[in-house]
Scaffold this motif. Structure first.
Motif, PDB file in Angstrom:
ATOM      1  N   GLU A  40       0.797  -1.231   0.000  1.00 34.73           N
ATOM      2  CA  GLU A  40       0.000   0.000   0.000  1.00 34.73           C
ATOM      3  C   GLU A  40       0.830   1.282   0.000  1.00 34.73           C
ATOM      4  O   GLU A  40       0.294   2.346  -0.270  1.00 34.73           O
ATOM      5  CB  GLU A  40      -0.959  -0.013   1.186  1.00 34.73           C
ATOM      6  CG  GLU A  40      -2.027  -1.089   1.015  1.00 34.73           C
ATOM      7  CD  GLU A  40      -3.206  -0.889   1.929  1.00 34.73           C
ATOM      8  OE1 GLU A  40      -3.474   0.265   2.321  1.00 34.73           O
ATOM      9  OE2 GLU A  40      -3.846  -1.903   2.242  1.00 34.73           O
ATOM     10  N   GLU A  43       4.511  -0.278  -3.585  1.00 32.59           N
ATOM     11  CA  GLU A  43       4.132  -0.848  -4.879  1.00 32.59           C
ATOM     12  C   GLU A  43       3.187   0.061  -5.658  1.00 32.59           C
ATOM     13  O   GLU A  43       3.285   0.142  -6.890  1.00 32.59           O
ATOM     14  CB  GLU A  43       3.498  -2.227  -4.685  1.00 32.59           C
ATOM     15  CG  GLU A  43       4.478  -3.261  -4.178  1.00 32.59           C
ATOM     16  CD  GLU A  43       3.837  -4.580  -3.793  1.00 32.59           C
ATOM     17  OE1 GLU A  43       2.618  -4.762  -4.016  1.00 32.59           O
ATOM     18  OE2 GLU A  43       4.561  -5.443  -3.264  1.00 32.59           O
ATOM     19  N   VAL A  44       2.303   0.759  -4.980  1.00 31.22           N
ATOM     20  CA  VAL A  44       1.349   1.644  -5.658  1.00 31.22           C
ATOM     21  C   VAL A  44       2.029   2.840  -6.325  1.00 31.22           C
ATOM     22  O   VAL A  44       1.425   3.518  -7.151  1.00 31.22           O
ATOM     23  CB  VAL A  44       0.251   2.142  -4.688  1.00 31.22           C
ATOM     24  CG1 VAL A  44      -0.604   0.984  -4.204  1.00 31.22           C
ATOM     25  CG2 VAL A  44       0.853   2.898  -3.513  1.00 31.22           C
ATOM     26  N   GLN A  45       3.285   3.099  -5.975  1.00 36.35           N
ATOM     27  CA  GLN A  45       4.035   4.205  -6.572  1.00 36.35           C
ATOM     28  C   GLN A  45       4.943   3.752  -7.718  1.00 36.35           C
ATOM     29  O   GLN A  45       5.611   4.568  -8.335  1.00 36.35           O
ATOM     30  CB  GLN A  45       4.874   4.898  -5.504  1.00 36.35           C
ATOM     31  CG  GLN A  45       4.037   5.532  -4.407  1.00 36.35           C
ATOM     32  CD  GLN A  45       4.901   6.236  -3.397  1.00 36.35           C
ATOM     33  OE1 GLN A  45       5.850   6.924  -3.748  1.00 36.35           O
ATOM     34  NE2 GLN A  45       4.581   6.057  -2.131  1.00 36.35           N
ATOM     35  N   CYS A  46       4.977   2.462  -7.994  1.00 33.14           N
ATOM     36  CA  CYS A  46       5.889   1.907  -9.003  1.00 33.14           C
ATOM     37  C   CYS A  46       5.262   1.973 -10.395  1.00 33.14           C
ATOM     38  O   CYS A  46       4.877   0.947 -10.966  1.00 33.14           O
ATOM     39  CB  CYS A  46       6.253   0.474  -8.645  1.00 33.14           C
ATOM     40  SG  CYS A  46       7.138   0.306  -7.082  1.00 33.14           S
ATOM     41  N   MET A  47       5.173   3.162 -10.958  1.00 33.14           N
ATOM     42  CA  MET A  47       4.625   3.328 -12.305  1.00 33.14           C
ATOM     43  C   MET A  47       5.660   2.952 -13.357  1.00 33.14           C
ATOM     44  O   MET A  47       5.392   2.172 -14.256  1.00 33.14           O
ATOM     45  CB  MET A  47       4.135   4.763 -12.515  1.00 33.14           C
ATOM     46  CG  MET A  47       2.948   5.134 -11.652  1.00 33.14           C
ATOM     47  SD  MET A  47       1.550   3.981 -11.799  1.00 33.14           S
ATOM     48  CE  MET A  47       1.047   4.259 -13.478  1.00 33.14           C
ATOM     49  N   PHE A  79       8.271  -4.376 -10.802  1.00 36.36           N
ATOM     50  CA  PHE A  79       6.938  -3.798 -10.908  1.00 36.36           C
ATOM     51  C   PHE A  79       6.908  -2.820 -12.071  1.00 36.36           C
ATOM     52  O   PHE A  79       7.856  -2.060 -12.278  1.00 36.36           O
ATOM     53  CB  PHE A  79       6.552  -3.052  -9.617  1.00 36.36           C
ATOM     54  CG  PHE A  79       6.167  -3.966  -8.505  1.00 36.36           C
ATOM     55  CD1 PHE A  79       4.825  -4.257  -8.260  1.00 36.36           C
ATOM     56  CD2 PHE A  79       7.128  -4.560  -7.712  1.00 36.36           C
ATOM     57  CE1 PHE A  79       4.469  -5.120  -7.231  1.00 36.36           C
ATOM     58  CE2 PHE A  79       6.779  -5.420  -6.687  1.00 36.36           C
ATOM     59  CZ  PHE A  79       5.460  -5.698  -6.443  1.00 36.36           C
ATOM     60  N   THR A  82       2.429  -0.335 -11.356  1.00 34.55           N
ATOM     61  CA  THR A  82       1.969  -0.846 -10.058  1.00 34.55           C
ATOM     62  C   THR A  82       1.718  -2.348 -10.038  1.00 34.55           C
ATOM     63  O   THR A  82       1.232  -2.865  -9.044  1.00 34.55           O
ATOM     64  CB  THR A  82       0.706  -0.124  -9.542  1.00 34.55           C
ATOM     65  OG1 THR A  82      -0.425  -0.523 -10.311  1.00 34.55           O
ATOM     66  CG2 THR A  82       0.856   1.382  -9.569  1.00 34.55           C
ATOM     67  N   LYS A  83       2.040  -3.067 -11.111  1.00 32.00           N
ATOM     68  CA  LYS A  83       1.790  -4.503 -11.167  1.00 32.00           C
ATOM     69  C   LYS A  83       3.097  -5.275 -11.064  1.00 32.00           C
ATOM     70  O   LYS A  83       4.086  -4.924 -11.699  1.00 32.00           O
ATOM     71  CB  LYS A  83       1.085  -4.865 -12.474  1.00 32.00           C
ATOM     72  CG  LYS A  83      -0.297  -4.277 -12.606  1.00 32.00           C
ATOM     73  CD  LYS A  83      -0.920  -4.705 -13.919  1.00 32.00           C
ATOM     74  CE  LYS A  83      -2.324  -4.166 -14.020  1.00 32.00           C
ATOM     75  NZ  LYS A  83      -2.451  -3.069 -14.937  1.00 32.00           N
TER      76      LYS A  83
END
Length: 178
Positions: A40, A43-47, A79, A82-83
């Motif tokens: 949360e 990973e959510v910042q890994c564009m 990543f 975000t995936k």
């Protein structure tokens, strides 16, 4: 060094999760708390393509310990947008350490952690015969297709969709009472 190891107390993890409003269901093991926070908050910042490296040992029961950083492992995850695209690590090939890791995982599994592993005695015995330095690399085709097609639900890209649950089939089979 990160200072995170198998003896890392749960209290600070609980406090950090509460402070950042990160939900973590039981069992609230150190491993699960770290995983939820990373998911949360990082990973959510890994564009852009991003490698998350050197995971804590408590997160990676099959990965070899880092050669120079105590408490970490030789592991990476890639990543993109975000995936998670892939997961890779140097395999732990010490049978005694591997058995200890499995035993710790078994305790977590008994406490309700679905992602924890059971003791794989056959694997440990195989390690006793000798495993040369080995690496593991996993990149799911389904996740890659999700990324390439900009799909957010894995069920949309699976070649063989999940079957209907048995309960739903039983209800469909009931005769019409009208």
């Amino acid at each position: 060094s990160s200072g995170i190891n198998a003896e890392w107390p749960l209290r600070p993890g609980d406090e950090l999760c509460a402070k950042h409003e990160v939900e973590c269901s039981a069992p609230r093991t150190a491993s699960r708390l770290i995983d939820k926070m990373v998911g949360e908050m990082i990973e959510v910042q890994c564009m852009n393509p991003t490698f998350i490296i050197e995971h804590p040992q408590i997160m990676c029961p099959l990965a070899k310990y880092h050669r120079s950083e105590k408490g970490l492992t030789e592991r990476l995850e890639l990543f993109v947008a975000t995936k998670e695209i892939c997961n890779a690590y140097t395999e732990l090939n010490d049978p005694f350490v591997q058995r200890e890791q499995f035993e710790k995982q078994a305790v977590d599994k008994a406490a309700g952690d679905d992602e924890a592993q059971c003791i794989d005695e056959n694997y440990c015995v195989s390690l006793e015969y000798g495993l040369p330095p080995t690496g593991g690399f996993g990149m799911g085709i389904d996740r890659l297709v999700m990324f390439l097609t900009n799909t957010y639900n894995i069920k949309e890209v699976l070649l063989f969709p999940a079957m209907k649950p048995e309960e739903a089939k039983a209800e469909d089979a009931k005769p019409d009472e009208s």
